[in-house]
Design an enzyme around this catalytic site. Structure first.
Site, PDB file in Angstrom:
ATOM      1  N   ASN A 163      42.508  43.824  37.657  1.00  0.00           N
ATOM      2  CA  ASN A 163      41.351  43.293  37.271  1.00  0.00           C
ATOM      3  C   ASN A 163      40.686  43.787  35.900  1.00  0.00           C
ATOM      4  O   ASN A 163      40.209  43.128  35.254  1.00  0.00           O
ATOM      5  CB  ASN A 163      40.323  43.332  38.617  1.00  0.00           C
ATOM      6  CG  ASN A 163      39.124  42.568  37.993  1.00  0.00           C
ATOM      7  OD1 ASN A 163      38.964  41.566  37.756  1.00  0.00           O
ATOM      8  ND2 ASN A 163      38.068  43.304  38.216  1.00  0.00           N
TER       9      ASN A 163
ATOM     10  N   TRP B 148      32.813  38.193  45.920  1.00  0.00           N
ATOM     11  CA  TRP B 148      32.737  37.432  44.497  1.00  0.00           C
ATOM     12  C   TRP B 148      33.539  36.396  44.676  1.00  0.00           C
ATOM     13  O   TRP B 148      33.506  35.253  44.097  1.00  0.00           O
ATOM     14  CB  TRP B 148      33.483  38.361  43.450  1.00  0.00           C
ATOM     15  CG  TRP B 148      32.385  39.345  42.811  1.00  0.00           C
ATOM     16  CD1 TRP B 148      32.013  40.374  43.215  1.00  0.00           C
ATOM     17  CD2 TRP B 148      31.464  38.671  41.893  1.00  0.00           C
ATOM     18  NE1 TRP B 148      30.889  40.818  42.228  1.00  0.00           N
ATOM     19  CE2 TRP B 148      30.705  39.858  41.510  1.00  0.00           C
ATOM     20  CE3 TRP B 148      31.182  37.607  41.258  1.00  0.00           C
ATOM     21  CZ2 TRP B 148      29.740  39.633  40.344  1.00  0.00           C
ATOM     22  CZ3 TRP B 148      30.452  37.484  40.188  1.00  0.00           C
ATOM     23  CH2 TRP B 148      29.560  38.513  39.806  1.00  0.00           C
TER      24      TRP B 148
ATOM     25  N   TRP C 236      36.946  33.901  33.523  1.00  0.00           N
ATOM     26  CA  TRP C 236      36.906  33.401  32.262  1.00  0.00           C
ATOM     27  C   TRP C 236      35.577  33.205  31.665  1.00  0.00           C
ATOM     28  O   TRP C 236      35.045  33.777  30.602  1.00  0.00           O
ATOM     29  CB  TRP C 236      37.818  32.389  31.887  1.00  0.00           C
ATOM     30  CG  TRP C 236      39.386  32.784  31.922  1.00  0.00           C
ATOM     31  CD1 TRP C 236      40.224  33.017  32.815  1.00  0.00           C
ATOM     32  CD2 TRP C 236      39.741  33.585  30.741  1.00  0.00           C
ATOM     33  NE1 TRP C 236      41.407  33.393  32.291  1.00  0.00           N
ATOM     34  CE2 TRP C 236      40.951  34.024  31.106  1.00  0.00           C
ATOM     35  CE3 TRP C 236      39.606  33.858  29.354  1.00  0.00           C
ATOM     36  CZ2 TRP C 236      41.933  34.481  30.282  1.00  0.00           C
ATOM     37  CZ3 TRP C 236      40.328  34.621  28.662  1.00  0.00           C
ATOM     38  CH2 TRP C 236      41.553  35.139  28.941  1.00  0.00           C
TER      39      TRP C 236
ATOM     40  N   GLU D 267      33.780  42.655  46.940  1.00  0.00           N
ATOM     41  CA  GLU D 267      35.041  41.889  46.149  1.00  0.00           C
ATOM     42  C   GLU D 267      35.305  40.492  46.534  1.00  0.00           C
ATOM     43  O   GLU D 267      35.262  39.441  46.095  1.00  0.00           O
ATOM     44  CB  GLU D 267      35.993  42.710  45.812  1.00  0.00           C
ATOM     45  CG  GLU D 267      35.774  43.892  44.844  1.00  0.00           C
ATOM     46  CD  GLU D 267      34.965  43.325  43.576  1.00  0.00           C
ATOM     47  OE1 GLU D 267      35.394  42.587  42.649  1.00  0.00           O
ATOM     48  OE2 GLU D 267      33.925  44.065  43.272  1.00  0.00           O
TER      49      GLU D 267
ATOM     50  N   TRP E 177      33.506  28.654  17.948  1.00  0.00           N
ATOM     51  CA  TRP E 177      34.766  29.290  18.192  1.00  0.00           C
ATOM     52  C   TRP E 177      35.673  29.348  17.051  1.00  0.00           C
ATOM     53  O   TRP E 177      35.402  28.333  16.290  1.00  0.00           O
ATOM     54  CB  TRP E 177      35.700  28.740  19.453  1.00  0.00           C
ATOM     55  CG  TRP E 177      34.748  28.607  20.777  1.00  0.00           C
ATOM     56  CD1 TRP E 177      34.106  27.781  21.319  1.00  0.00           C
ATOM     57  CD2 TRP E 177      34.763  29.622  21.755  1.00  0.00           C
ATOM     58  NE1 TRP E 177      33.548  27.972  22.662  1.00  0.00           N
ATOM     59  CE2 TRP E 177      33.866  29.399  22.850  1.00  0.00           C
ATOM     60  CE3 TRP E 177      35.302  31.108  21.707  1.00  0.00           C
ATOM     61  CZ2 TRP E 177      33.736  30.270  23.791  1.00  0.00           C
ATOM     62  CZ3 TRP E 177      34.861  31.791  22.733  1.00  0.00           C
ATOM     63  CH2 TRP E 177      34.083  31.306  23.880  1.00  0.00           C
TER      64      TRP E 177
ATOM     65  N   TRP F 266      37.692  30.328  25.624  1.00  0.00           N
ATOM     66  CA  TRP F 266      38.053  30.677  26.797  1.00  0.00           C
ATOM     67  C   TRP F 266      38.982  29.923  27.666  1.00  0.00           C
ATOM     68  O   TRP F 266      39.899  30.339  28.560  1.00  0.00           O
ATOM     69  CB  TRP F 266      36.903  31.050  27.753  1.00  0.00           C
ATOM     70  CG  TRP F 266      36.066  29.909  27.828  1.00  0.00           C
ATOM     71  CD1 TRP F 266      35.012  29.709  27.356  1.00  0.00           C
ATOM     72  CD2 TRP F 266      36.286  29.128  29.211  1.00  0.00           C
ATOM     73  NE1 TRP F 266      34.266  28.557  27.916  1.00  0.00           N
ATOM     74  CE2 TRP F 266      35.118  27.888  29.239  1.00  0.00           C
ATOM     75  CE3 TRP F 266      37.005  28.864  30.311  1.00  0.00           C
ATOM     76  CZ2 TRP F 266      34.895  27.049  30.091  1.00  0.00           C
ATOM     77  CZ3 TRP F 266      36.855  27.771  31.197  1.00  0.00           C
ATOM     78  CH2 TRP F 266      36.051  27.021  31.186  1.00  0.00           C
TER      79      TRP F 266
HETATM   80  P1  FAD Z   1      41.003  43.354  45.231  1.00  0.00           P
HETATM   81  O1  FAD Z   1      40.347  44.464  44.249  1.00  0.00           O
HETATM   82  O2  FAD Z   1      41.867  44.234  46.334  1.00  0.00           O
HETATM   83  O3  FAD Z   1      40.031  42.484  45.876  1.00  0.00           O
HETATM   84  C1  FAD Z   1      40.018  41.680  47.137  1.00  0.00           C
HETATM   85  C2  FAD Z   1      40.095  40.216  46.734  1.00  0.00           C
HETATM   86  O4  FAD Z   1      38.691  40.037  46.257  1.00  0.00           O
HETATM   87  C3  FAD Z   1      40.958  39.808  45.871  1.00  0.00           C
HETATM   88  O5  FAD Z   1      42.159  39.501  46.282  1.00  0.00           O
HETATM   89  C4  FAD Z   1      40.148  38.390  45.325  1.00  0.00           C
HETATM   90  O6  FAD Z   1      40.497  37.296  46.226  1.00  0.00           O
HETATM   91  C5  FAD Z   1      38.547  38.779  45.459  1.00  0.00           C
HETATM   92  N1  FAD Z   1      38.172  39.237  44.219  1.00  0.00           N
HETATM   93  C6  FAD Z   1      38.267  40.577  43.590  1.00  0.00           C
HETATM   94  N2  FAD Z   1      37.535  40.743  42.568  1.00  0.00           N
HETATM   95  C7  FAD Z   1      37.274  39.333  42.172  1.00  0.00           C
HETATM   96  C8  FAD Z   1      36.525  38.705  41.166  1.00  0.00           C
HETATM   97  N3  FAD Z   1      36.255  39.066  40.114  1.00  0.00           N
HETATM   98  N4  FAD Z   1      36.249  37.355  41.125  1.00  0.00           N
HETATM   99  C9  FAD Z   1      36.628  36.645  42.255  1.00  0.00           C
HETATM  100  N5  FAD Z   1      37.271  37.197  43.263  1.00  0.00           N
HETATM  101  C10 FAD Z   1      37.775  38.680  43.270  1.00  0.00           C
HETATM  102  N6  FAD Z   1      41.478  36.345  40.958  1.00  0.00           N
HETATM  103  C11 FAD Z   1      42.185  35.334  41.545  1.00  0.00           C
HETATM  104  O7  FAD Z   1      42.382  35.386  42.632  1.00  0.00           O
HETATM  105  N7  FAD Z   1      42.634  34.301  40.907  1.00  0.00           N
HETATM  106  C12 FAD Z   1      42.477  34.087  39.519  1.00  0.00           C
HETATM  107  O8  FAD Z   1      43.128  33.014  38.956  1.00  0.00           O
HETATM  108  C13 FAD Z   1      41.727  35.120  38.733  1.00  0.00           C
HETATM  109  N8  FAD Z   1      41.592  34.978  37.440  1.00  0.00           N
HETATM  110  C14 FAD Z   1      40.585  35.795  36.731  1.00  0.00           C
HETATM  111  C15 FAD Z   1      40.517  35.829  35.369  1.00  0.00           C
HETATM  112  C16 FAD Z   1      39.970  36.746  34.675  1.00  0.00           C
HETATM  113  C17 FAD Z   1      39.776  36.490  33.266  1.00  0.00           C
HETATM  114  C18 FAD Z   1      39.367  37.827  35.583  1.00  0.00           C
HETATM  115  C19 FAD Z   1      38.510  38.875  34.596  1.00  0.00           C
HETATM  116  C20 FAD Z   1      39.301  37.792  36.730  1.00  0.00           C
HETATM  117  C21 FAD Z   1      40.170  36.992  37.598  1.00  0.00           C
HETATM  118  N9  FAD Z   1      40.376  37.091  39.000  1.00  0.00           N
HETATM  119  C22 FAD Z   1      41.022  36.268  39.700  1.00  0.00           C
HETATM  120  C23 FAD Z   1      39.636  38.036  39.574  1.00  0.00           C
HETATM  121  C24 FAD Z   1      40.408  39.464  39.980  1.00  0.00           C
HETATM  122  O9  FAD Z   1      41.001  39.778  38.820  1.00  0.00           O
HETATM  123  C25 FAD Z   1      41.488  39.295  41.097  1.00  0.00           C
HETATM  124  O10 FAD Z   1      40.848  38.539  42.201  1.00  0.00           O
HETATM  125  C26 FAD Z   1      41.940  40.650  41.429  1.00  0.00           C
HETATM  126  O11 FAD Z   1      42.617  41.340  40.258  1.00  0.00           O
HETATM  127  C27 FAD Z   1      43.111  40.210  42.465  1.00  0.00           C
HETATM  128  O12 FAD Z   1      43.718  41.659  42.911  1.00  0.00           O
HETATM  129  P2  FAD Z   1      43.586  42.180  44.161  1.00  0.00           P
HETATM  130  O13 FAD Z   1      44.023  41.315  45.324  1.00  0.00           O
HETATM  131  O14 FAD Z   1      44.241  43.642  44.231  1.00  0.00           O
HETATM  132  O15 FAD Z   1      41.944  42.487  44.167  1.00  0.00           O
END
Ligand code: FAD
Length: 471
Positions: A344, A280, A385, A277, A308, A362
């Site tokens: 997420n 990502w 997005w 993650e 759209w 979006w």
């Molecule tokens: P954990 O599951 O603990 O993951 C650890 C870290 O990995 C996160 O803190 C984050 O930095 C990174 N990560 C995890 N999943 C993703 C992912 N899909 N894409 C990129 N990095 C990821 N994340 C943001 O940090 N900022 C945003 O503005 C953002 N906008 C989003 C918008 C949409 C529509 C979606 C579907 C996802 C978005 N995310 C965003 C990705 C993700 O939802 C969040 O990073 C995650 O929910 C953060 O929670 P966590 O720190 O507990 O994640």
């Protein structure tokens, strides 16, 4: 006595901070500086929730430096003018900063660096808060990656044994007159809507380390499953701390690996799903660097012809306020409004509902998230997005439309998450929430709105619009 400035931006931490460490090693006196420059030419100025976080994070950093007799020198204005004033006042000969990779930030730093060098100042930029800077990885053909799996395979194979830097101590922290109080930056909301944020987060390096400890103690061992369950604290919630640079991927990896090594082999957690993650996040930054137009434009130009629906302010408002009549979407949108964060899985469902069932562009969703998320991050938000909308790099195919009812039944089986964020429905059985369309009267009696669209019909309309796009 040699003096250096350290310019803090998205790296609001003392430890594992290459710029700060280099300045402290090479100079007798170090002046830590933060410049508030809202007039910098970026269309993506921090939103309301990010500004709230920034205020508290700056306060936390000031507290840390204050404990060592220093301060974060806070000023507002055009960065070059501010730095020239500070160089004059301090006699500094060098500036250190950590690099960023948003397009506007790169452009601003490039100009700044050239001007300061012309002034005879040595400018040193350092690797910031990523495992791997976006320009260091390329496909075998020398191109940027567009697909996550091969990108991650290459990055994973290259991840070094992490050796995060300890927090340095300057021989002398320089203090200058004229530093602003943090409140003078006007980052906090005039109308205090931030009680939920206050109750949910501790911005700053110490808050980040505390969350990491909690995650390492417990949730990491069940992350692969737990990360999908929104009612649980199954994820690390480190995203805002990562965004503001209060913690680095290397620090997270080091802590998790050390902890795993200490646990017996039978309980040793599999760290790979979590590291992936973070991968990502790296991929999102890689994409933003190589495709800097994507916060505004479709990554996949085929979607430029997508029909759209017309922008519908009323529908957008119902979605934003959590009044769509679709329980999982509303629960997520209310979690976001209240805490500045959304799980997420629920982000994916709420985004799918907006872009597919309501067929709103979006970018409307991305800008609402930008304003309301404490972790709003240009790279991750753009990727998220565009991924959901189907127009991004390595995106979910457009025809994959999340069904919010099935998602809720599968990932929130006892409706604990739904009931937490939709308290008006808390007395109903889980089944009534998972099959809300069968119980319109029971939900209406609780003051909960009827679904604003028929999920099946709106899905069909979205697929028809997708099918009508020229290949
Ligand atoms: P954990 O599951 O603990 O993951 C650890 C870290 O990995 C996160 O803190 C984050 O930095 C990174 N990560 C995890 N999943 C993703 C992912 N899909 N894409 C990129 N990095 C990821 N994340 C943001 O940090 N900022 C945003 O503005 C953002 N906008 C989003 C918008 C949409 C529509 C979606 C579907 C996802 C978005 N995310 C965003 C990705 C993700 O939802 C969040 O990073 C995650 O929910 C953060 O929670 P966590 O720190 O507990 O994640």
């Amino acid at each position: 006595m040699s003096t250096a400035l350290v310019l803090f931006r998205q790296d609001l931490r003392l430890s594992d901070n290459a710029a700060l460490t280099a300045a402290c090693l090479a100079h007798e006196r170090v002046l830590p500086v933060y410049i508030h420059a809202p007039s910098e030419h970026s269309p993506w100025q921090p939103g309301a929730a990010s500004r709230w976080w920034l205020h508290h994070s700056l306060q936390a950093l000031r507290g840390q430096l204050g404990a060592q007799g220093g301060d974060l020198h806070l000023i507002a204005g055009a960065p070059l003018d501010c730095l020239r004033d500070l160089i004059r006042a301090s006699g500094a000969t060098e500036i250190h900063w950590n690099r960023r990779c948003e397009p506007a930030a790169i452009a601003g730093d490039t100009v700044l660096k050239a001007a300061l060098r012309e002034d005879g100042i040595a400018v040193h930029s350092h690797a910031g808060g990523l495992w791997s800077e976006p320009w260091t990885l390329a496909t075998d053909a020398g191109q940027p990656y567009r697909v996550f799996t091969p990108y991650w395979r290459k990055l994973r194979a290259r991840l070094p044994d992490p050796a995060p830097l300890p927090a340095p101590r300057a021989r002398e922290w320089l203090r200058l007159p004229g530093s602003l109080p943090t409140a003078a930056l006007g980052l906090l909301p005039a109308i205090r809507w931030d009680a939920g944020l206050q109750a949910s987060w501790t911005p700053g390096e110490a808050g980040a380390q505390e969350l990491l400890e909690i995650f390492a103690d417990d949730a990491v061992s069940d992350y692969a499953k737990g990360r999908d369950l929104p009612a649980r604290h199954g994820t690390s919630r480190l995203s805002p701390h990562l965004h503001f640079g209060e913690i680095t991927p290397a620090q997270i990896q080091r802590t998790l690996q050390d902890r795993a090594a200490r646990s017996g082999s039978r309980q040793r957690p599999d760290l790979e799903p979590y590291l992936r993650e973070l991968g990502w996040r790296e991929f999102a930054h890689h994409l933003l660097y190589h495709f800097p137009h994507t916060p505004e434009a479709n990554f996949n130009p085929r979607f430029d012809a997508f029909r759209w629906a017309e922008t519908d302010a009323l529908s957008l408002e119902r979605w934003q306020r959590g009044r769509t009549g679709i329980p999982l979407v509303d629960a997520g949108m209310r979690e976001l409004w209240h805490t500045g964060w959304m799980h997420n899985r629920v982000r994916m469902v709420a985004a799918s509902f907006l872009t597919k069932n309501l067929r709103q562009h979006w970018r409307h969703g991305a800008s609402w998230f930008w304003d309301t998320l404490v972790d709003a991050d240009l790279a991750n938000n753009t990727l998220g997005w565009q991924w959901v909308a189907g127009c991004g790099a390595d995106a979910a195919p457009y025809f994959r439309v999340f069904n919010p009812y099935l998602q809720a039944a599968r990932f929130d089986p006892d409706a604990a998450y739904l009931k937490r964020w939709l308290p008006e429905l808390a007395s109903l059985p889980a089944k009534a929430l998972h099959e809300a369309w069968r119980h319109p009267a029971a939900l209406a009696a609780k003051g909960y709105p009827a679904p604003m669209v028929d999920l099946g019909a709106s899905r069909d309309a979205a697929l028809a619009a997708w099918g009508a796009m020229p290949a």
